[in-house]
Scaffold this motif. Sequence first.
Motif, PDB file in Angstrom:
ATOM      1  N   UNK A 151       0.846  -1.188   0.000  1.00  0.00           N
ATOM      2  CA  UNK A 151       0.000   0.000   0.000  1.00  0.00           C
ATOM      3  C   UNK A 151       0.886   1.244   0.000  1.00  0.00           C
ATOM      4  N   UNK A 152       0.528   2.216  -0.837  1.00  0.00           N
ATOM      5  CA  UNK A 152       1.250   3.482  -0.843  1.00  0.00           C
ATOM      6  C   UNK A 152       0.251   4.627  -0.796  1.00  0.00           C
ATOM      7  N   UNK A 153       0.451   5.523   0.157  1.00  0.00           N
ATOM      8  CA  UNK A 153      -0.345   6.740   0.206  1.00  0.00           C
ATOM      9  C   UNK A 153       0.486   7.804  -0.496  1.00  0.00           C
ATOM     10  N   UNK A 154       0.075   8.162  -1.720  1.00  0.00           N
ATOM     11  CA  UNK A 154       0.877   9.079  -2.534  1.00  0.00           C
ATOM     12  C   UNK A 154       0.665  10.516  -2.070  1.00  0.00           C
ATOM     13  N   UNK A 155       1.670  11.389  -2.294  1.00  0.00           N
ATOM     14  CA  UNK A 155       1.420  12.806  -2.016  1.00  0.00           C
ATOM     15  C   UNK A 155       0.383  13.342  -3.008  1.00  0.00           C
ATOM     16  N   UNK A 156      -0.185  14.482  -2.690  1.00  0.00           N
ATOM     17  CA  UNK A 156      -1.189  15.057  -3.591  1.00  0.00           C
ATOM     18  C   UNK A 156      -0.516  15.906  -4.652  1.00  0.00           C
ATOM     19  N   UNK A 157      -0.928  15.724  -5.892  1.00  0.00           N
ATOM     20  CA  UNK A 157      -0.398  16.537  -6.966  1.00  0.00           C
ATOM     21  C   UNK A 157      -0.769  17.990  -6.692  1.00  0.00           C
ATOM     22  N   UNK A 158       0.186  18.871  -6.870  1.00  0.00           N
ATOM     23  CA  UNK A 158      -0.070  20.288  -6.622  1.00  0.00           C
ATOM     24  C   UNK A 158       0.267  20.726  -5.210  1.00  0.00           C
ATOM     25  N   UNK A 159       0.523  19.757  -4.331  1.00  0.00           N
ATOM     26  CA  UNK A 159       0.854  20.107  -2.946  1.00  0.00           C
ATOM     27  C   UNK A 159       2.235  20.752  -2.882  1.00  0.00           C
ATOM     28  N   UNK A 160       2.398  21.609  -1.903  1.00  0.00           N
ATOM     29  CA  UNK A 160       3.713  22.202  -1.651  1.00  0.00           C
ATOM     30  C   UNK A 160       4.328  21.492  -0.452  1.00  0.00           C
ATOM     31  N   UNK A 161       5.551  21.028  -0.632  1.00  0.00           N
ATOM     32  CA  UNK A 161       6.209  20.308   0.472  1.00  0.00           C
ATOM     33  C   UNK A 161       7.505  21.013   0.841  1.00  0.00           C
ATOM     34  N   UNK A 162       7.911  20.835   2.085  1.00  0.00           N
ATOM     35  CA  UNK A 162       9.198  21.356   2.545  1.00  0.00           C
ATOM     36  C   UNK A 162      10.132  20.187   2.796  1.00  0.00           C
ATOM     37  N   UNK A 195       9.116   4.772  -9.175  1.00  0.00           N
ATOM     38  CA  UNK A 195       9.239   6.159  -8.697  1.00  0.00           C
ATOM     39  C   UNK A 195       7.952   6.586  -8.001  1.00  0.00           C
ATOM     40  N   UNK A 196       8.044   7.551  -7.094  1.00  0.00           N
ATOM     41  CA  UNK A 196       6.860   7.945  -6.321  1.00  0.00           C
ATOM     42  C   UNK A 196       6.266   9.271  -6.798  1.00  0.00           C
ATOM     43  N   UNK A 197       7.114  10.285  -6.957  1.00  0.00           N
ATOM     44  CA  UNK A 197       6.563  11.567  -7.409  1.00  0.00           C
ATOM     45  C   UNK A 197       7.663  12.429  -8.032  1.00  0.00           C
ATOM     46  N   UNK A 198       7.222  13.522  -8.675  1.00  0.00           N
ATOM     47  CA  UNK A 198       8.178  14.510  -9.181  1.00  0.00           C
ATOM     48  C   UNK A 198       7.880  15.836  -8.495  1.00  0.00           C
ATOM     49  N   UNK A 199       8.953  16.528  -8.154  1.00  0.00           N
ATOM     50  CA  UNK A 199       8.842  17.812  -7.452  1.00  0.00           C
ATOM     51  C   UNK A 199       9.582  18.880  -8.258  1.00  0.00           C
ATOM     52  N   UNK A 200       8.982  20.041  -8.346  1.00  0.00           N
ATOM     53  CA  UNK A 200       9.673  21.196  -8.926  1.00  0.00           C
ATOM     54  C   UNK A 200      10.303  21.944  -7.750  1.00  0.00           C
ATOM     55  N   UNK A 201      11.629  21.893  -7.649  1.00  0.00           N
ATOM     56  CA  UNK A 201      12.271  22.450  -6.442  1.00  0.00           C
ATOM     57  C   UNK A 201      12.086  23.963  -6.353  1.00  0.00           C
ATOM     58  N   UNK A 202      11.809  24.425  -5.137  1.00  0.00           N
ATOM     59  CA  UNK A 202      11.728  25.865  -4.909  1.00  0.00           C
ATOM     60  C   UNK A 202      13.073  26.410  -4.455  1.00  0.00           C
ATOM     61  N   UNK A 203      13.944  25.533  -4.024  1.00  0.00           N
ATOM     62  CA  UNK A 203      15.266  25.954  -3.571  1.00  0.00           C
ATOM     63  C   UNK A 203      16.296  24.898  -3.981  1.00  0.00           C
TER      64      UNK A 203
END
Lengths: 127, 371
Positions: free
Chosen positions: A42-53, A101-109
């Motif tokens: 089971x995998x609880x995926x992050x939400x698309x569009x979410x902002x993560x730190x 792979x789990x997700x792709x992130x557009x880095x803010x930093x």
Amino acid sequence: MSDFPDELKYAATHEWVRVEEDGSVTIGISDHAQELLGDIVFIELPEEGATVSAKDEMSVVESVKAASDIYAPISGEVIAVNEDLTDAPETVNADPYGEGWICRILPSNPAELEELLDANTYAGMCE
Amino acid sequence: MGQKTALYDRHCTAGARLVDFGGWDMPIQYTSLIEEHNAVRQHAGVFDVSHMTIVDVTGDDAEPWLRWMLANDVARLGQPGQALYTAMLNDTGGVIDDLIVYRLRNGYRLVVNCATREKDLAWLQGHIESHQATLTERPELAILAVQGPKALKIVDDILRSRGEPELADAVQSLKPFTAAENDQWLVARTGYTGENGVEIILPESQAPELWDALLEAGVRPIGLGARDTLRLEAGMNLYGHEMDESVSPLSANMGWTIALKPEDRDFVGRSAVALHADQLTDGSLPVLAGLVMTERGVLREGMRVVCTLEDGSTADGITTSGTFSPTLKHAIALARIPTGTTQCAVEIRGKLLPVRTVKPGFVRHGKQIFD
């Protein structure tokens, strides 16, 4: 023995990061992590569009034996998640650096990338 | 490094990942927990459970003494080769351990949990007093559990090829909870998986050879990981999870093992557990239930269960074991919940997810057993 591809960067919490040509990063969990967890169910995926730190819990992977938090290795916006894992979480066991792979992130930093570990350092940590 | 069973080298050869389990280096899994689990449900698997503690009880008073020490009644074992599951209680009716007792040709054999070995032995020894009973631990014996729909046939074939036709005949005709004895071997129709199978107690010097023969016959080695998912699907208790010294056996689905008849048999914990029986009747004692969750996610031990009672009020229960069920492909758990619960939800990472309650027990002989 676990596989630690040289071209990836790693977080001490067992996520891997691959920098793509467009500047986004693809994220998954390491071969070592999937081996430790065993059969993933089971995998609880992050939400698309979410902002993560960086270092935030963003997802949960559950194997038969244990639940394990997945931490964002880098800050930014989640621009894609691997929906295929919803019905086939075992892909993470079979191919952690590819189809798993789990997700792709557009880095803010993007400077945070420098804080991640190289393959040798991470492999040493897993011994 | 921990203690090693006679099969330690075999585990390493089979690619086991070893973990410390009650001071023993034991295989947690060989290849994949789910593959091992399915092998037992569909074919046959072998578990090395030699870490468990075997204690033989002999002497003129062995029977009356065990009738006093154990909550089930060994007088029910009418002849050698019969076995029963029982709790050993303390004076307040808490469970010191759960165990299987076999009646042998000469006395009784107890197989107790490895994690509770020291306190069990101390408790037993401390209660012998003037009884003519002698405890003999048998660390030189190994235990292999062979479980699965093909297990009996394979064990039968192996015993025949070893020149043990009588023991082989006995295995085929054994009813559950009976055993056949031959020299130093005890082959019992007992197990911890919900499948047919046997547990074989034998001299540890002979265990590697039997292990090799089983693997050669297509039996898969099974680690402690799958042992836990198999027993949980079968709704069987694990000491330290469903019960311990603070839990009444009546709150652990063990009421059927407490022999309150004959009424003139006193046993340790009897008066306390009789009181628990009254509390069960008036609804003040929690009960063990099975939980089924088809939502995505996995139930784990120690989760809060929010229970709605008949009068509409709510009270908390707790999961005592939980897992993803490889057979059913969703989460299952055992939970201690208030009597009279009509609805349950489990709190997982801050969210309340609905679960169904069923009798403890989810899978037998490879099939779902609840509606």
